[in-house]
Motif scaffolding. Structure first.
Motif, PDB file in Angstrom:
ATOM      1  N   LEU A 142       0.822  -1.204   0.000  1.00 24.35           N
ATOM      2  CA  LEU A 142       0.000   0.000   0.000  1.00 24.35           C
ATOM      3  C   LEU A 142       0.860   1.260   0.000  1.00 24.35           C
ATOM      4  O   LEU A 142       2.012   1.247   0.472  1.00 24.35           O
ATOM      5  CB  LEU A 142      -0.900   0.025   1.245  1.00 24.35           C
ATOM      6  N   ASN A 143       0.283   2.344  -0.494  1.00 25.56           N
ATOM      7  CA  ASN A 143       0.980   3.619  -0.410  1.00 25.56           C
ATOM      8  C   ASN A 143       0.706   4.265   0.943  1.00 25.56           C
ATOM      9  O   ASN A 143       0.066   3.667   1.815  1.00 25.56           O
ATOM     10  CB  ASN A 143       0.612   4.533  -1.589  1.00 25.56           C
ATOM     11  N   ASN A 144       1.135   5.525   1.117  1.00 26.29           N
ATOM     12  CA  ASN A 144       0.969   6.171   2.421  1.00 26.29           C
ATOM     13  C   ASN A 144      -0.471   6.586   2.706  1.00 26.29           C
ATOM     14  O   ASN A 144      -0.781   7.047   3.811  1.00 26.29           O
ATOM     15  CB  ASN A 144       1.915   7.369   2.560  1.00 26.29           C
ATOM     16  N   ARG A 145      -1.353   6.413   1.722  1.00 32.53           N
ATOM     17  CA  ARG A 145      -2.781   6.667   1.926  1.00 32.53           C
ATOM     18  C   ARG A 145      -3.577   5.368   1.994  1.00 32.53           C
ATOM     19  O   ARG A 145      -4.803   5.368   1.875  1.00 32.53           O
ATOM     20  CB  ARG A 145      -3.333   7.562   0.808  1.00 32.53           C
ATOM     21  N   TYR A 146      -2.876   4.271   2.159  1.00 31.56           N
ATOM     22  CA  TYR A 146      -3.472   2.940   2.282  1.00 31.56           C
ATOM     23  C   TYR A 146      -4.212   2.483   1.025  1.00 31.56           C
ATOM     24  O   TYR A 146      -5.138   1.682   1.097  1.00 31.56           O
ATOM     25  CB  TYR A 146      -4.418   2.869   3.496  1.00 31.56           C
ATOM     26  N   GLU A 168      10.830 -12.181   2.429  1.00 35.99           N
ATOM     27  CA  GLU A 168      10.076 -12.097   1.175  1.00 35.99           C
ATOM     28  C   GLU A 168       9.057 -10.969   1.216  1.00 35.99           C
ATOM     29  O   GLU A 168       8.827 -10.285   0.219  1.00 35.99           O
ATOM     30  CB  GLU A 168       9.382 -13.434   0.889  1.00 35.99           C
ATOM     31  N   VAL A 169       8.437 -10.773   2.374  1.00 36.62           N
ATOM     32  CA  VAL A 169       7.465  -9.689   2.525  1.00 36.62           C
ATOM     33  C   VAL A 169       8.092  -8.352   2.146  1.00 36.62           C
ATOM     34  O   VAL A 169       7.552  -7.584   1.329  1.00 36.62           O
ATOM     35  CB  VAL A 169       6.927  -9.624   3.976  1.00 36.62           C
ATOM     36  N   PHE A 170       9.265  -8.062   2.700  1.00 38.12           N
ATOM     37  CA  PHE A 170       9.845  -6.740   2.500  1.00 38.12           C
ATOM     38  C   PHE A 170      10.614  -6.606   1.193  1.00 38.12           C
ATOM     39  O   PHE A 170      10.799  -5.492   0.695  1.00 38.12           O
ATOM     40  CB  PHE A 170      10.664  -6.341   3.726  1.00 38.12           C
ATOM     41  N   GLY A 177       7.807   0.011  -3.840  1.00 36.63           N
ATOM     42  CA  GLY A 177       7.819   1.301  -3.167  1.00 36.63           C
ATOM     43  C   GLY A 177       6.697   1.486  -2.170  1.00 36.63           C
ATOM     44  O   GLY A 177       6.179   2.604  -1.999  1.00 36.63           O
ATOM     45  N   ALA A 178       6.313   0.428  -1.478  1.00 37.08           N
ATOM     46  CA  ALA A 178       5.210   0.503  -0.520  1.00 37.08           C
ATOM     47  C   ALA A 178       5.623   1.216   0.762  1.00 37.08           C
ATOM     48  O   ALA A 178       6.760   1.089   1.228  1.00 37.08           O
ATOM     49  CB  ALA A 178       4.715  -0.904  -0.181  1.00 37.08           C
ATOM     50  N   SER A 179       4.694   1.965   1.335  1.00 38.68           N
ATOM     51  CA  SER A 179       4.890   2.593   2.647  1.00 38.68           C
ATOM     52  C   SER A 179       4.275   1.742   3.756  1.00 38.68           C
ATOM     53  O   SER A 179       4.691   1.819   4.916  1.00 38.68           O
ATOM     54  CB  SER A 179       4.249   3.985   2.679  1.00 38.68           C
ATOM     55  N   ASN A 180       3.256   0.953   3.373  1.00 39.37           N
ATOM     56  CA  ASN A 180       2.544   0.103   4.319  1.00 39.37           C
ATOM     57  C   ASN A 180       2.266  -1.249   3.665  1.00 39.37           C
ATOM     58  O   ASN A 180       2.208  -1.345   2.428  1.00 39.37           O
ATOM     59  CB  ASN A 180       1.212   0.740   4.736  1.00 39.37           C
ATOM     60  N   VAL A 181       2.087  -2.255   4.485  1.00 39.23           N
ATOM     61  CA  VAL A 181       1.718  -3.576   3.973  1.00 39.23           C
ATOM     62  C   VAL A 181       0.599  -4.154   4.834  1.00 39.23           C
ATOM     63  O   VAL A 181       0.420  -3.757   6.000  1.00 39.23           O
ATOM     64  CB  VAL A 181       2.912  -4.554   3.942  1.00 39.23           C
ATOM     65  N   LEU A 182      -0.134  -5.078   4.243  1.00 43.63           N
ATOM     66  CA  LEU A 182      -1.209  -5.772   4.949  1.00 43.63           C
ATOM     67  C   LEU A 182      -1.152  -7.239   4.543  1.00 43.63           C
ATOM     68  O   LEU A 182      -1.010  -7.544   3.363  1.00 43.63           O
ATOM     69  CB  LEU A 182      -2.558  -5.149   4.586  1.00 43.63           C
ATOM     70  N   LEU A 183      -1.248  -8.113   5.520  1.00 47.36           N
ATOM     71  CA  LEU A 183      -1.220  -9.554   5.248  1.00 47.36           C
ATOM     72  C   LEU A 183      -2.604 -10.155   5.389  1.00 47.36           C
ATOM     73  O   LEU A 183      -3.394  -9.728   6.240  1.00 47.36           O
ATOM     74  CB  LEU A 183      -0.272 -10.261   6.226  1.00 47.36           C
ATOM     75  N   LEU A 184      -2.889 -11.142   4.547  1.00 47.10           N
ATOM     76  CA  LEU A 184      -4.101 -11.949   4.688  1.00 47.10           C
ATOM     77  C   LEU A 184      -3.727 -13.416   4.523  1.00 47.10           C
ATOM     78  O   LEU A 184      -2.846 -13.748   3.740  1.00 47.10           O
ATOM     79  CB  LEU A 184      -5.133 -11.613   3.615  1.00 47.10           C
ATOM     80  N   HIS A 185      -4.398 -14.274   5.276  1.00 48.68           N
ATOM     81  CA  HIS A 185      -4.340 -15.694   4.953  1.00 48.68           C
ATOM     82  C   HIS A 185      -5.637 -16.346   5.398  1.00 48.68           C
ATOM     83  O   HIS A 185      -6.378 -15.797   6.207  1.00 48.68           O
ATOM     84  CB  HIS A 185      -3.089 -16.377   5.539  1.00 48.68           C
ATOM     85  N   ASN A 186      -5.909 -17.493   4.815  1.00 49.67           N
ATOM     86  CA  ASN A 186      -7.162 -18.195   5.095  1.00 49.67           C
ATOM     87  C   ASN A 186      -6.921 -19.379   6.015  1.00 49.67           C
ATOM     88  O   ASN A 186      -5.824 -19.941   6.060  1.00 49.67           O
ATOM     89  CB  ASN A 186      -7.799 -18.691   3.795  1.00 49.67           C
ATOM     90  N   HIS A 187      -7.950 -19.756   6.752  1.00 55.30           N
ATOM     91  CA  HIS A 187      -7.959 -20.995   7.514  1.00 55.30           C
ATOM     92  C   HIS A 187      -8.971 -21.934   6.851  1.00 55.30           C
ATOM     93  O   HIS A 187     -10.177 -21.705   6.952  1.00 55.30           O
ATOM     94  CB  HIS A 187      -8.346 -20.737   8.976  1.00 55.30           C
TER      95      HIS A 187
END
Length: 238
Positions: A142-146, A168-170, A177-187
């Motif tokens: 994500l950018n700095n505005r999500y 690997e994430v970073f 050039g992301a300012s923010n990151v968000l993770l998702l995974h399923n169960h």
């Protein structure tokens, strides 16, 4: 005008006696039932079963909590081929139709995705991930505005585990050039309750990201029509 005309024709018996393909050409796809739409895709029957019969048999299958058209997401090729009149080619075609429907729905809502809202993110990815039979980890950069810059599939695991590497994430985040990151995974079991391992690796990634000025804003776990946001639960230590 169209609906009233359809009613008049149907009462006269003309509409009722039309084959699905003819009805489609005359009145459009909205005039068809789920069975008739599926019958057009199936196209041919057998000596003792019409496409309508075959379509009806498929829609009568219940897979877990799914039934009707939604069962196409979770039925395997072998399960579809077990239906009289469905061979490999038709089974593959039906699975492709289900995948197209999933991707079209996702594409329509992706442009307005609000990644600062866990409920909005979970709702968007719910249909995409809750049918999976293995754990998958997705990274949103994500950018700095999500706002979403890029989406990556980081890993595919077994029924109850998936590997997740902070490195690997970073690497992915820095690349775009992301300012923010968000993770998702399923169960795959359907329960989105985070495990100790989920919480531990999440906060390891969060700590690593802070040193790079790339912030993990959330880790969302997708269950069956339910989700858990570690940020909402106060389990993400920034």
């Amino acid at each position: 005008m169209r609906s009233s005309f359809n009613s008049i024709v149907a009462e006269g018996g003309i509409f009722k006696d039309m084959l699905p393909y003819e009805r489609f050409l005359n009145f459009g796809p909205e005039s068809l039932t789920d069975v008739e739409l599926l019958a057009i895709i199936i196209r041919t029957g057998t000596r003792d079963a019409s496409p309508i019969d075959i379509a009806g048999s498929i829609l009568n299958i219940e897979k877990g909590k799914e039934s009707g058209l939604n069962s196409l997401f979770s039925l395997s090729l072998d399960e579809l081929k077990s239906v009289h009149g469905i061979g490999e080619v038709k089974a593959v075609k039906l699975k492709c139709i289900a995948e197209l429907a999933k991707r079209m729905a996702a594409q329509r809502s992706k442009s307005s995705l609000d990644c600062s809202n866990p409920s909005h993110v979970a709702s968007y990815y719910m249909e995409k991930m809750r049918h999976e039979d293995k754990e998958k980890v997705i990274l949103l950069c994500l950018n700095n505005r999500y706002k979403l810059i890029e989406e990556y599939l980081l890993s595919i695991g077994t029924v109850n585990s998936a590997s997740l590497s902070p490195r690997e994430v970073f690497m992915k985040a820095l690349k775009c050039g992301a300012s923010n990151v968000l993770l998702l995974h399923n169960h795959p079991g359907g329960d989105p309750t985070p495990s100790r391992a989920d919480i531990s690796i999440t906060n390891k990634i969060s700590e690593s990201g802070s040193m790079l000025d790339i912030y993990l804003i959330d880790h969302i776990i997708i269950g069956d029509r339910s989700y858990t946001s570690l940020a909402e639960k106060g389990l993400l230590w920034n």
